[in-house]
Scaffold this active site. Structure first.
Site: not given
Length: 453
Positions: A46-47, A86, A143, A289-290
């Protein structure tokens, strides 16, 4: 003639026949297991920044297990998240389609979107593989909807332990709007422990319990998303007191630890697969995710999370499958999150009625074959009236950062950092890309009700 041993011999013969039948059945089960496709494990950070792993150039952060995955498998240099935040990427992963089609174009926020989620009518990869007799599990971040009716167990997953918001306190498991957010199936359940470790522990337990079955496992890590907390950090969120971030001290040290703890857990997953002799029948795919935030290292890429520059969506990605994916490969094809689902369908000999936007990249994994050129699109609506858009075709990328700003054109082969706008030099290419972008925007927005933003 002595017949005293006849019953004994009959019993012995019967016993031997039973053993042979059992062995035959086991062999048939194993053959069926091989024919029906591999186990699949999707690990999503995540990130995570493009340069946050040592195998992607980090000199600060040590990721020996992800490095090993890269050395023993395939590392992708041009893999992209569908979204620059996300929720959109997760919607694309689950459906194999552009997230705009399911209405999830922005973050499903804890403050403003507590009544919405990914429509139950959507076909997820968990739905598709469950229909192929796979056991399906997700541990970690969802999410894609806060209400119980949008829980993963209603979206094709047999098992879920984790949180449904964008982030939780790594120790108290409370979201930034001060709600308790740790679930076992569709029930709020208290559990002590550091979020990253808990996700790993539950994933390991899932593999052990289902080692004799076909499984799809989605390990959805929170790390290294804020709040910045290590194993020894104090919990700071409490119920009833909304708070996004805690006391952020020693941010570089903590951020490094968060990624290294995640890497440690990935090593445990790989070790268990080998111990159980599952590694040669299990595809493990890792990505983010990004793009990374201000804490991250995005390498030479321009921009960060939330941007349609490369730093917002070009992410680390690694595929590992010993004996199937040749070791030490580096792949430069342009791929996206939405391509994972179609690839799963092919690997599992599945049938799916969904019309994918993503493509099957099985031949890339096994033969390192080049993907056919296509147009790829990013659109991030950070409000109902404001958006950022980009379109990619081969080496060319067109970016529009604001509705009032003229389109900018970049040649990524010669300008990965997107510093030199060459739109005036190649007006024909800019016009072609803009035409395709407008066509795509119209198509994916038709008859779609926005969920977020």
């Amino acid at each position: 003639m002595n017949h005293s041993n006849t019953p004994t011999r009959q019993y012995l013969n019967t016993f031997l026949l039973l053993i042979l039948c059992m062995m035959s059945c086991e062999n048939k089960q194993e053959e069926h297991k091989e024919d029906s496709g591999p186990n699949i494990i999707i690990i999503m950070a995540d990130d995570l920044g493009y340069g946050d792993l040592s195998c992607y150039g980090s000199k600060l952060i040590n990721t020996p297990n992800l490095d090993r995955m890269s050395e023993e498998g395939m590392k992708f240099t041009d893999f992209h998240s569908n979204g620059v935040v996300c929720s959109p990427t997760r919607a694309a992963l689950l459906t194999g389609r552009y997230q705009q089609r399911s209405g999830i174009e922005g973050v499903v926020t804890a403050a403003n979107h507590r009544s919405v989620g990914l429509a139950i009518e959507e076909t997820t990869f968990a739905d598709a593989l469950k229909a192929k007799d796979y056991v399906t599990g997700i541990f970690g971040k969802w999410h894609l909807g806060y209400p119980e009716k949008y829980n993963p167990i209603y979206q094709g997953f047999d098992e879920f332990i984790g949180f449904v918001s964008g982030n939780v306190d790594y120790h108290s498991h409370i979201d930034q709007e001060a709600y308790e957010d740790w679930w076992k199936q569709n029930k709020l359940t208290k559990e002590e422990g550091y979020t990253t470790d808990l996700i790993t522990e539950h994933a390991l337990d899932f593999i052990k319990r289902h080692q004799q079955e076909k499984f799809i496992l989605y390990i959805s890590h929170e790390a290294p998303h804020y709040p910045l907390q290590g194993r020894q950090s104090k919990a700071f969120r409490v119920v009833g007191e909304p708070r996004a971030r805690g006391p952020e001290t020693e941010t570089t040290v903590i951020y490094k630890e968060m990624i290294e703890v995640m890497d440690e857990g990935i090593g445990k997953i790989m070790d268990l697969l080998e111990t159980l002799d599952l590694d040669e029948n299990t595809l493990v795919f890792f990505c983010s995710d990004n793009g990374g935030t201000g804490y991250a290292d995005n390498g030479k890429l321009r921009g960060t999370k939330g941007s349609v520059w490369e730093g917002g969506h070009r992410v680390p990605a690694i595929a590992w499958w010993p004996g199937k994916i040749k070791a030490g490969q580096i792949n430069n094809d342009i791929l996206m999150t939405m391509d994972i689902f179609p690839t799963m369908v092919n690997l599992t000999n599945g049938n799916n009625n969904t019309e994918f936007d993503g493509i099957d990249f099985t031949q890339t994994l096994f033969k390192n074959e080049t993907i056919e050129d296509r147009y790829l699109f990013w659109r991030h609506k950070h409000s109902k009236d404001q958006k950022k858009v980009a379109v990619r075709n081969g080496t060319w990328k067109l970016v529009i950062q604001d509705a009032d700003v003229s389109p900018e054109l970049y040649d990524l082969n010669n300008d990965l950092s997107e510093k030199n706008n060459v739109a005036s030099e190649f007006p024909g290419i800019a016009k072609r890309l803009l035409t395709q972008l407008r066509k795509w925007e119209k198509e994916v927005s038709e008859n779609v009700k926005s969920v977020a933003p």
